[in-house]
Motif scaffolding. Structure first.
Motif, short mmCIF file in Angstrom:
data_model
loop_
_atom_site.label_atom_id
_atom_site.label_comp_id
_atom_site.label_asym_id
_atom_site.label_seq_id
_atom_site.Cartn_x
_atom_site.Cartn_y
_atom_site.Cartn_z
N LEU A 122 -4.87 4.11 -10.30
CA LEU A 122 -3.70 3.23 -10.39
C LEU A 122 -4.08 1.77 -10.19
CD1 LEU A 122 -0.62 3.45 -10.78
CD2 LEU A 122 -0.43 3.47 -8.30
N MET A 123 -5.04 1.52 -9.28
CA MET A 123 -5.47 0.15 -8.99
C MET A 123 -6.51 -0.37 -9.97
SD MET A 123 -5.68 0.32 -4.86
CE MET A 123 -6.31 -1.34 -4.76
N ALA B 197 1.12 6.56 -7.03
CA ALA B 197 0.04 7.50 -7.33
C ALA B 197 0.53 8.94 -7.19
CB ALA B 197 -1.16 7.25 -6.43
N ASP B 198 1.28 9.22 -6.12
CA ASP B 198 1.83 10.56 -5.91
C ASP B 198 2.83 10.91 -7.01
OD1 ASP B 198 0.30 10.79 -3.62
OD2 ASP B 198 1.97 10.36 -2.25
N SER C 244 -4.90 9.31 -8.92
CA SER C 244 -5.51 8.76 -7.71
C SER C 244 -5.11 7.30 -7.55
CB SER C 244 -7.04 8.87 -7.79
OG SER C 244 -7.54 8.01 -8.79
N VAL C 245 -5.13 6.83 -6.32
CA VAL C 245 -4.86 5.42 -6.03
C VAL C 245 -5.91 4.56 -6.73
CG1 VAL C 245 -4.85 3.68 -4.19
CG2 VAL C 245 -3.68 5.86 -3.85
N GLU C 246 -7.14 5.04 -6.75
CA GLU C 246 -8.23 4.30 -7.40
C GLU C 246 -7.92 4.07 -8.88
OE1 GLU C 246 -8.64 6.97 -5.49
OE2 GLU C 246 -10.13 6.51 -3.96
N ILE D 264 1.98 1.78 -3.51
CA ILE D 264 0.86 2.21 -4.36
C ILE D 264 0.64 3.71 -4.20
CG2 ILE D 264 -1.64 2.04 -4.72
CD1 ILE D 264 -1.39 -0.92 -4.00
N GLN D 265 0.66 4.17 -2.96
CA GLN D 265 0.50 5.61 -2.71
C GLN D 265 1.65 6.39 -3.30
OE1 GLN D 265 -2.29 7.23 -1.06
NE2 GLN D 265 -1.28 8.78 -2.30
N ILE E 260 0.81 -1.22 0.00
CA ILE E 260 0.00 0.00 0.00
C ILE E 260 0.85 1.27 0.00
CG2 ILE E 260 -0.35 0.13 2.50
CD1 ILE E 260 -3.03 0.81 -0.16
N ASP E 261 1.98 1.27 0.71
CA ASP E 261 2.82 2.48 0.73
C ASP E 261 3.43 2.75 -0.65
OD1 ASP E 261 4.44 0.15 1.17
OD2 ASP E 261 6.09 1.43 1.84
#
Length: 161
Positions: free
Chosen positions: A60-61, A50-51, A56-58, A46-47, A43-44
């Motif tokens: 990217l996922m 995204a950054d 957005s994370v959404e 992924i963030q 998760i880190d």
């Protein structure tokens, strides 16, 4: 996590895997594995991805096809709503204070998909076939089946806590 989103964004921005790895504090090998679908970022990461790409994370996922979280301005300072299906405030709602948010309840199928996607980020299942099979079942489940599964999850949570 869709393996091509990372590669797509990297290519679009004309960035090498090495440059991306340095940008998010990872290794080139990890980036390569993410892009091939051989490994899912935690998760880190992924963030961080995204950054790095300013999406957005959404997105990217693969949970959204909108790269950016929509921003709405109101007269009460609410200037950003998460990408969760929230709708912007109407003129009447803004005139009344700007705190009324119309948020449609997500379907059981959408809720189950989101839960499974989040759980798979760090589930320890390294077999891509098992992961794909689970995702296929979740994404083809009808609303009634999703409600049954969510009820079981809820029951387990009640018994655990």
């Amino acid at each position: 996590m869709p393996k091509n989103r990372i590669k797509e964004l990297r290519k679009k921005n004309k960035i090498t895997q090495t440059e991306l790895a340095k940008g998010i504090g990872s290794s080139t090998q990890a980036i390569s594995m993410y892009e091939k679908g051989e490994r899912n970022p935690k998760i880190d990461k992924i963030q961080a991805l995204a950054d790095f790409f300013n999406v957005s994370v959404e997105y990217l996922m693969g949970l959204s096809d909108q790269p950016h979280v929509p921003k709405y301005e109101t007269n009460k300072g609410v200037n950003r709503l998460p990408a969760t299906g929230l709708s912007p405030l109407s003129e009447d709602e803004r005139a009344e204070g700007g705190y009324i948010i119309n948020a449609p309840k997500p379907s059981a199928s959408d809720t189950l998909r989101n839960i499974v996607t989040m759980l798979m980020l760090d589930d320890g299942i390294n077999d891509p076939i098992k992961r794909q099979d689970l995702l296929k079942k979740v994404y083809t489940a009808d609303n009634a089946t999703a409600k049954t599964v969510l009820a079981k999850i809820y029951s387990v949570l009640l018994n655990e806590f």
